[in-house]
Design a protein around this motif. Sequence first.
Motif, mmCIF file in Angstrom:
data_model
loop_
_atom_site.group_PDB
_atom_site.id
_atom_site.type_symbol
_atom_site.label_atom_id
_atom_site.label_comp_id
_atom_site.label_asym_id
_atom_site.label_seq_id
_atom_site.Cartn_x
_atom_site.Cartn_y
_atom_site.Cartn_z
ATOM 1 N N GLY A 46 -41.768 -62.543 -27.823
ATOM 2 C CA GLY A 46 -41.561 -62.617 -29.268
ATOM 3 C C GLY A 46 -40.195 -62.120 -29.685
ATOM 4 N N ALA A 49 -37.634 -64.620 -28.572
ATOM 5 C CA ALA A 49 -37.634 -65.790 -29.453
ATOM 6 C C ALA A 49 -36.827 -65.532 -30.716
ATOM 7 C CB ALA A 49 -39.067 -66.179 -29.813
ATOM 8 N N GLN A 53 -33.739 -67.835 -31.725
ATOM 9 C CA GLN A 53 -33.810 -68.600 -32.972
ATOM 10 C C GLN A 53 -32.651 -68.274 -33.904
ATOM 11 O OE1 GLN A 53 -37.695 -67.385 -34.219
ATOM 12 N NE2 GLN A 53 -38.737 -69.081 -33.203
ATOM 13 N N THR A 80 -46.583 -63.394 -38.454
ATOM 14 C CA THR A 80 -46.358 -64.330 -37.352
ATOM 15 C C THR A 80 -47.443 -64.184 -36.294
ATOM 16 O OG1 THR A 80 -43.968 -64.281 -37.731
ATOM 17 C CG2 THR A 80 -44.719 -65.052 -35.571
ATOM 18 N N GLU A 134 -39.089 -70.862 -29.719
ATOM 19 C CA GLU A 134 -40.276 -70.019 -29.575
ATOM 20 C C GLU A 134 -41.058 -70.391 -28.319
ATOM 21 O OE1 GLU A 134 -44.061 -70.388 -32.158
ATOM 22 O OE2 GLU A 134 -42.897 -68.756 -33.061
ATOM 23 N N SER A 137 -39.292 -69.297 -25.179
ATOM 24 C CA SER A 137 -39.300 -67.845 -24.993
ATOM 25 C C SER A 137 -40.662 -67.354 -24.519
ATOM 26 C CB SER A 137 -38.912 -67.156 -26.302
ATOM 27 O OG SER A 137 -37.611 -67.534 -26.707
#
Length: 278
Positions: A46, A49, A53, A80, A134, A137
């Motif tokens: 996470g 990501a 991003q 999320t 995402e 990752s």
Amino acid sequence: MIFRRVAGPDGPAVRARIHETPGPRWFAPDRPIRTVHGDASMFIGGVSALLLQSLHPLAMAAVAAHSGFRGDPWGRLQRTSAFLAVTTYGTAADAQAAVDRVRGIHERIRGTAPHGQPYHAADPRLLGWVHAAETESFLRAHERFGRDPLNAAGYDAYVADTAVVAEALGVADPPRDRRELSRRLAEYRPALRATPDARAVARFLLLDPPLPLAVRPAYGVLAANAVSLLPSWARSLLRLPRVPLLEDLTVVPAGHLLTRTVRWAMAPARPSGQAPPA
């Protein structure tokens, strides 16, 4: 502490509601998306990501202007986390409702990036970048730190599973296997760069997380491993150099220890006297 912050104060109750509500699901119990998203490696994936991003200037501009990331970082992570849990494990009705809420939010997010280009969070091209970064990752994190890494076919199936959610969110023709995912990421490369906002997010995530000093060492292990998962070109853009010997001998082994500890801490309690599983 880190993990309670991600799940939120009502995490156990929310988890029980998602998993125990009867009804059909988008994904059967044996689907790879359930294996990947249920693993402790997701914590490392996470953070990785978010770093990846941030390299799309329009995605970063939208986050900087509208997400409240710095003002309420844990609230954003909890939302999320809840979205991933509902779409992966929840009923089909709850998954669709979660997607509809997110699409409504995306539709309202519009603006102009600092370099003058307009953005719209519902733009399929922009959504496609967020999804690809995402998925890549989470896949990399599970491949390295997952308790039961999948084979090549399993990771292809994971990418196909995530495409179901991506299409529901408005991504046009999301990748459905790992080769397509790599090709899609390469297509975005010319548009990527580390803006001042992207570097600020990296500093925030890696050097100044909103955590008590007592848990900073554990978070430091998580963050260092999140960086180690990034493609070399992404690390270069964010000015996060690789130190191979240090990473191979200390950072990655510490990441394995951290994820094992998280699995142990998050395992459901067994009734008194019950033996652990073989």
